[in-house]
Design an enzyme around this catalytic site. Structure first.
Site: not given
Lengths: 401, 344
Positions: A293, A160, A328
């Site tokens: 994040h 990620c 996400h």
């Protein structure tokens, strides 16, 4: 070597809240989330809301003028759309590309096709053209080749934080004088592979995600792509292109704690943010906004909160996670959220963190609604990946000397 | 002025005997299309419990890395950078196979957790408690080269003083079959498809170093003109003359299309030196180029060019001052790595 300022002269984005910068900007200003029931992915897990790009593969191929029957993957199609917008804004065409680098981040690569045809690959041989589109590098080459011949290309895969690390490599190449322009970012589509993987780790929320909220129960997967054009000051001046912002700092650290969990004290996150701020030569107090994040998992948000609290010692700037808008977007999240930060910097607003309701013990309190008419100078953008691959990017308003 | 970057140690686990340089004198020869690595006893690196939890690629990466770190005398690298073409493909396949055959109901996280490409770098960081820079590259046959390039750039910027750079790929029987269908591996006349685990420690300390990394470049679909210019720049910036180059190391593998590309590049580069191969003994894999650098570093350190590696031209007598490594992937991405003798 004298330090070379790095400017951002183009950005392109495709996400669940818009298929270009204008679409994304409107959604953020009007607080429209892209998270919705699963529509495009063929899965049995209909219980999980996701942030899908609202275009089919066929529609994207048609928008790009790719003939029917050409082997492509969803990741590469989204990547091409985003790259096109970035190149157009920076006034780069195919004749410029041999001098331009391209660095893309992805982890699932062509898994969307592999998971449909894997058994066929093994026994039937009717879909073998998709064996070649499986790996991450193939995805980058497909995206690049749609536009001409880039000077060099490579692919980063740090889960990620992939796209954020692509930004760092591109910046280092410019600082070294090895390139004047590097296009960086990432692309990733939702696949059954990682939807099921994240489900097996029990980190998906069946409701819309609520980063930093006491009731947060996991993340919503998203998908998309974004590319950013990094350019040396000299090159931007010579070409007469406008700068959206300066990439003033970046940091990369490893949490070195666990393969799929963040440390309780957020050490890796702390180190990455600290490095970015120090590189920019500013103090934490000068950061005007943090795009966290903030995945919405209990673990990440708590860990990231500890890192932010420690670094900003009681003077935390406004923080939000835009994952409650986009979902996400995994490997693409670094550049998608950097593009969102660019829009915020340019248009004088701070995106909110919808769905947040209640403060959680030890967790920071984000801004919830979009804040309008806020002018900030420096923005920090965090991306943390599986394996503790933590990166933080710092962009600043570019003030002409 | 920038500080030179040196290769301090270089270790491998591959289809040659592991963690040693027996391949120089007595390479293991294969007459098959595909084979797996010759693994060492992992007990010296890992407890049995740890070993049970790890896939082959992870065990090998840990073993080559720990050995390279230990021999280098450096306590902890200031960066861990890994290249891997396919990542942890064994675990990826296990999860994918279960997903395709058994559906989405009963999947367990075990294989998924160790399926991402960055699992390797992450494991190395956890095991060595290294919290500094950590990145993974996954771009076909230049995955290792990309990792090396990243490290080299950071040395040039003075960001780091040491780095552990690795190239790691495993190959399962089923994935070999797929890549054979795609024409990547196991085609007619092609060298054996193998597996690679290479770890090199880079440092700015010259003492006991194997060689210096003088220059690196990566190109995409380069024209002849661009190749020529790139070589000129590399030679100029590293103060190396054409005649200093004692050998050109290439990734020829018996596949005609692949090998022709190397001939074209060498012709364009206008360097007259014997050509050396390494895939005939180390096999083909996405990170085979890491084994190429490993082999070249040992050649320069020992001042020896094994006869079995030379496939074109003849060795000159005298000091081996520099070696040029050329690598390409599908004729698209091309990389050049120039290494030189530390005494040059």
């Amino acid at each position: 070597m004298p330090d070379r300022p790095i400017l951002i002269t183009g950005a392109g984005i495709v996400s669940s809240i818009g298929n270009d910068k204008q679409g994304v900007l409107s959604s953020l200003l009007e607080e429209r989330s892209g998270i919705a029931p699963i529509e495009y992915l063929k899965t049995g897990h209909k219980e999980f809301p996701v942030g899908e790009v609202k275009l089919s593969d066929k529609e994207m191929a048609a928008m790009l003028g790719i003939p029917d029957g050409t082997p492509t993957t969803r990741t590469s199609l989204m990547g091409m759309l985003a790259l096109k917008e970035a190149l157009d804004q920076a006034s780069l065409d195919s004749s410029d590309l041999p001098e331009v680098g391209f660095i893309s981040g992805t982890t699932v690569g062509g898994m969307d096709m592999s998971e449909q045809f894997y058994l066929d690959f093994l026994s039937n041989d009717t879909k073998n053209e998709y064996i070649k589109t499986h790996d991450c590098g193939a995805c980058t080459e497909m995206i690049a080749d749609h536009f001409g011949t880039f000077g060099f290309i490579t692919t980063i895969s740090t889960a990620c934080s992939s796209a954020a690390n692509a930004v760092i490599l591109g910046a280092n190449a410019i600082k070294n004088g090895l390139a004047e322009i590097v296009v960086v970012g990432g692309s990733e589509c939702i696949t059954k592979f990682h939807l099921n993987g994240f489900n097996s780790l029990m980190i998906l929320d069946k409701e819309n995600c609520r980063p930093f909220c006491d009731t947060r129960a996991g993340l919503n997967l998203g998908e998309g792509a974004a590319y950013i054009v990094l350019e040396s000051l000299e090159s931007a001046q010579r070409r007469g292109v406008q700068s959206m912002a300066e990439l003033k700092g970046y940091g990369n650290a490893c949490d070195a704690f666990h393969q799929t969990a963040s440390s309780p004290d957020g050490e890796g996150a702390y180190m990455a943010m600290k490095e970015a701020i120090e590189m920019a030569g500013i103090s934490p107090a000068e950061i005007g906004y943090i795009n966290a994040h903030g995945t919405g998992t209990p673990n990440n948000d708590h860990s990231e909160s500890q890192a932010m609290k420690r670094l900003f010692a009681g003077k935390l700037p406004p923080v939000s996670s835009t994952k409650s808008f986009t979902g996400h977007t995994t490997s693409a999240s670094g550049s998608i959220e950097l593009a969102i930060c660019l829009l915020a910097l340019q248009n004088g607003f701070l995106p909110g963190n919808p769905n947040w309701k209640k403060e959680a013990d030890g967790v920071i309190v984000p801004i919830t609604g979009t804040l309008h008419n806020v002018k900030v100078k420096n923005i920090l953008c965090n991306s943390f990946g599986f394996g503790g691959n933590d990166s933080s990017l710092l962009i600043s308003k570019w003030e002409r000397v | 002025m920038r500080k030179p970057v040196y290769i301090k140690t270089a270790e491998q686990i591959s289809i040659q005997r592991p963690l040693c340089e027996e391949w120089i004198e007595a390479p293991v020869i294969y007459d098959v299309k595909y084979t797996r690595s010759l693994d060492p006893d992992f007990k010296q690196f890992l407890s049995p419990i740890e070993a049970r939890r790890m896939g082959k690629i992870l065990k090998r990466a840990l073993a080559t890395s720990l050995r390279a770190i230990e021999k280098s005398g450096i306590q902890q690298p200031q960066a861990i950078i890994t290249g891997t073409g396919l990542g942890c493909i064994e675990n990826t396949e296990l999860f994918l196979d279960a997903l395709c055959r058994e559906g989405e109901e009963f999947l367990k996280p075990t294989h998924f957790m160790q399926s991402t490409h960055n699992t390797i770098s992450s494991l190395l960081a956890i095991h060595t408690k290294t919290r500094s820079y950590n990145v993974t590259y996954a771009h076909k046959g230049i995955s290792f080269d990309s990792a090396l390039y990243d490290a080299w750039m950071q040395f040039m910027l003075g960001k780091i003083g040491s780095a552990l750079v690795g190239g790691h790929d495993e190959m399962t029987p089923s994935y070999f079959t797929l890549l054979q269908k795609a024409g990547y591996l196991g085609t007619r006349n092609m060298v054996v498809a193998g597996e690679a685990a290479v770890s090199v420690m880079l440092t700015t300390e010259k003492e006991n170093a194997m060689c210096e990394i003088a220059a690196i470049r990566m190109l995409y679909r380069p024209t002849a003109e661009r190749i020529g210019k790139t070589i000129e720049r590399m030679l100029a910036e590293s103060n190396i003359q054409r005649e200093d180059i004692a050998a050109i190391v290439t990734g020829v593998n018996g596949n005609k299309e692949n090998d022709i590309m190397y001939s074209r590049i060498i012709e364009t580069a206008r360097i007259e030196a014997p050509c050396m191969r390494y895939k005939h003994i180390f096999g083909e894999s996405y990170t085979a180029s890491g084994l190429g650098l490993y082999a070249a570093a040992h050649c320069i350190a020992r001042q020896q060019l094994p006869q079995h590696m030379i496939y074109e031209g003849e060795c000159r007598t005298g000091v081996i001052n520099a070696i040029l490594l050329i690598n390409h992937s599908d004729g698209k991405t091309v990389t050049f790595t120039l290494i030189k003798n530390t005494k040059h």
